[in-house]
Scaffold this motif. Structure first.
Motif, short mmCIF file in Angstrom:
data_model
loop_
_atom_site.label_atom_id
_atom_site.label_comp_id
_atom_site.label_asym_id
_atom_site.label_seq_id
_atom_site.Cartn_x
_atom_site.Cartn_y
_atom_site.Cartn_z
N ARG A 99 0.81 -1.27 -0.31
CA ARG A 99 -0.14 0.25 -0.15
C ARG A 99 0.81 1.46 -0.12
N SER A 115 2.55 1.94 -3.23
CA SER A 115 1.12 2.42 -4.05
C SER A 115 0.98 3.76 -4.04
N GLN A 116 0.84 4.24 -2.86
CA GLN A 116 0.67 5.77 -2.56
C GLN A 116 1.99 6.70 -3.19
N GLY A 162 2.16 6.11 -6.63
CA GLY A 162 1.30 6.51 -7.37
C GLY A 162 0.61 5.66 -8.22
N VAL A 163 0.96 4.09 -8.37
CA VAL A 163 0.41 2.50 -9.38
C VAL A 163 -0.28 2.43 -8.15
N ASP A 164 -0.83 1.07 -9.21
CA ASP A 164 -2.00 0.15 -8.51
C ASP A 164 -1.13 -0.87 -8.21
N THR A 165 -1.98 -1.33 -7.12
CA THR A 165 -1.31 -2.29 -6.18
C THR A 165 -0.98 -3.81 -7.06
N ASP A 166 -0.65 -3.99 -8.35
CA ASP A 166 -0.23 -5.46 -8.41
C ASP A 166 0.89 -4.87 -9.13
N ASP A 167 1.79 -3.68 -9.34
CA ASP A 167 2.08 -2.82 -10.05
C ASP A 167 3.32 -2.69 -8.68
N ALA A 168 2.98 -2.14 -7.85
CA ALA A 168 3.57 -2.01 -6.60
C ALA A 168 3.91 -3.11 -5.39
#
Length: 309
Positions: free
Chosen positions: A250, A253-254, A257-263
Motif C-alpha cells: 500500500r 502504491s500510494q 502512484g501505481v496500482d497494487t499489482d505494480d507495487a
C-alpha cells in the motif's frame, strides 16, 4: 526507627514533586467511576504541555543522537522499573518500524530480562550494575546513553551515566523532577515536570506517559533525519508479518502512484525494500541503479530521486 540511610532517603523523597500527595485527591475512593475517569484524564492532559516545555533539550538530544548514528554509534536506554521497560519497549519497536539492526537502539533494564515482566528487588539501588552492562556492550564515545528515572535519583541510572561520560559517550537524562541528580550528571537534561501523580508516588502514570512521549520523539525524529521516512510515511519498515507486507504494498502504491499489482511486482524486484521500490517506480531506474543511488544519497530517498530525475 529507620536507620540513618532510610531517614535521609525519606527526607529526599519528601522534596520530589512525583512523591507529593494533594488534598484534592483525598476523596478518590468516594467518587463514582465516571468522576474518577474524568479526574484521571484531566491529570493526564497536563503531560503533553510539560513535554512541550522541554522541546529545546529534546531537540538537542535528537541532534546529538542523529550525529552519533551517522558515525556508527548506538542509542542505549538505561532505567529501572517502569522507566527501564519504556526504554526496552522503544528499542524493540525500532527494527520493525524503521528497518534498523537490533543493535542500533538498545534497552537495558535494572535486574535484566526478568525485570521486564516482574519486579526485581533492590535492582535499582545497584549503582555498578549499569556500568557492567554498558561495558559488556563495549560502549564508545560514538554512542548515546539515555538514562530514564522519574525521581531523577535512581542509583542504577546515575552509575550508568557516570560510566558513559567516562568513555566520552553523549549522555541524556529524562526525569520528572526539576534539578534532578541524573540531569546534573548528564550532558543534556530533559526534565518533564508532570507534578504529583494521580496516586501519590505511582510514577507509572504521568511520569511514565511523559517518558514514553519523549523516547517516541528521540527515535522517531532521529530516524526522520536519517531518511527512514518519506512524506511522513515509513519507507524502511520490515515486512515481518502479513499486515506489514500489505502495508508495504500500500505504501509503494500510494507514494509512487501505481496500482497494487505494480507495487507488489516492484517490491519483489526490490527484494522487499519499500524505499528501493518507490525509487525505481519514481525514476524508472533498475534495482541495481536505484540501489547505488540510495547508497550515494546516504539512504535519503528524496535526494536519490532528485539525483536520478
Amino acid at each position: 526507627m529507620p536507620n540513618d540511610r532510610l531517614t535521609a532517603l525519606i527526607a529526599e523523597l519528601s522534596t520530589l514533586d512525583t512523591e507529593a500527595a494533594t488534598t484534592e485527591r483525598g476523596d478518590l475512593d468516594l467518587l463514582s467511576t465516571a468522576e474518577l475517569t474524568e479526574r484521571m484524564n484531566a491529570e493526564d492532559a497536563r503531560v503533553a504541555g510539560a513535554v512541550a516545555a522541554q522541546s529545546l533539550p529534546i531537540a538537542a538530544a535528537i541532534d546529538g543522537i542523529t550525529e552519533r548514528f551517522r558515525r556508527g554509534g548506538r542509542l542505549i536506554y538505561i532505567g529501572a522499573g517502569t522507566a527501564g521497560r519504556i526504554g526496552v519497549l522503544d528499542a524493540s519497536e525500532c527494527p520493525p518500524t524503521f528497518g534498523t539492526d537490533p543493535s542500533l537502539v538498545v534497552g537495558i533494564i535494572a535486574g535484566g530480562e526478568t525485570a521486564i515482566r516482574s519486579a526485581v528487588e533492590n535492582a535499582e539501588d545497584d549503582g555498578h550494575a549499569a556500568e557492567a552492562s554498558l561495558s559488556e556492550l563495549q560502549l564508545t564515545e560514538a554512542d548515546t546513553v539515555v538514562g530514564i528515572s522519574a525521581s531523577g535519583r535512581t542509583p542504577y541510572v546515575l552509575g550508568g551515566l557516570a560510566y558513559a561520560r567516562s568513555v566520552g559517550a553523549l549522555t541524556v537524562a529524562i526525569a520528572s523532577n526539576a534539578g534532578s541528580a541524573i540531569g546534573t550528571a548528564a550532558d543534556i537534561a530533559i526534565e518533564v515536570v508532570t507534578g504529583p501523580e494521580f496516586i501519590s508516588g505511582s510514577t507509572r502514570l504521568k511520569s511514565g506517559t511523559a517518558q514514553k512521549l519523549v523516547v517516541n520523539m528521540l527515535t522517531t525524529l532521529s530516524m526522520i533525519k536519517l531518511g527512514k521516512t518519506y512524506r511522513g510515511v515509513m519507507v524502511d519498515l520490515l515486512a515481518t508479518n502479513e499486515k506489514l507486507h500489505a502495508r508495504s504494498i500500500r505504501t509503494v502504491s500510494q507514494l509512487a502512484g501505481v496500482d497494487t499489482d505494480d507495487a507488489a511486482r516492484t517490491l519483489r524486484e526490490a527484494d522487499g525494500s519499500v524505499k528501493l521500490a518507490v525509487l525505481m517506480l519514481a525514476t524508472g531506474a533498475s534495482a541495481s541503479t536505484a540501489a547505488s543511488a540510495l547508497t550515494d544519497a546516504d539512504g535519503l530517498l528524496r535526494e536519490a530521486i532528485s539525483a536520478l530525475s
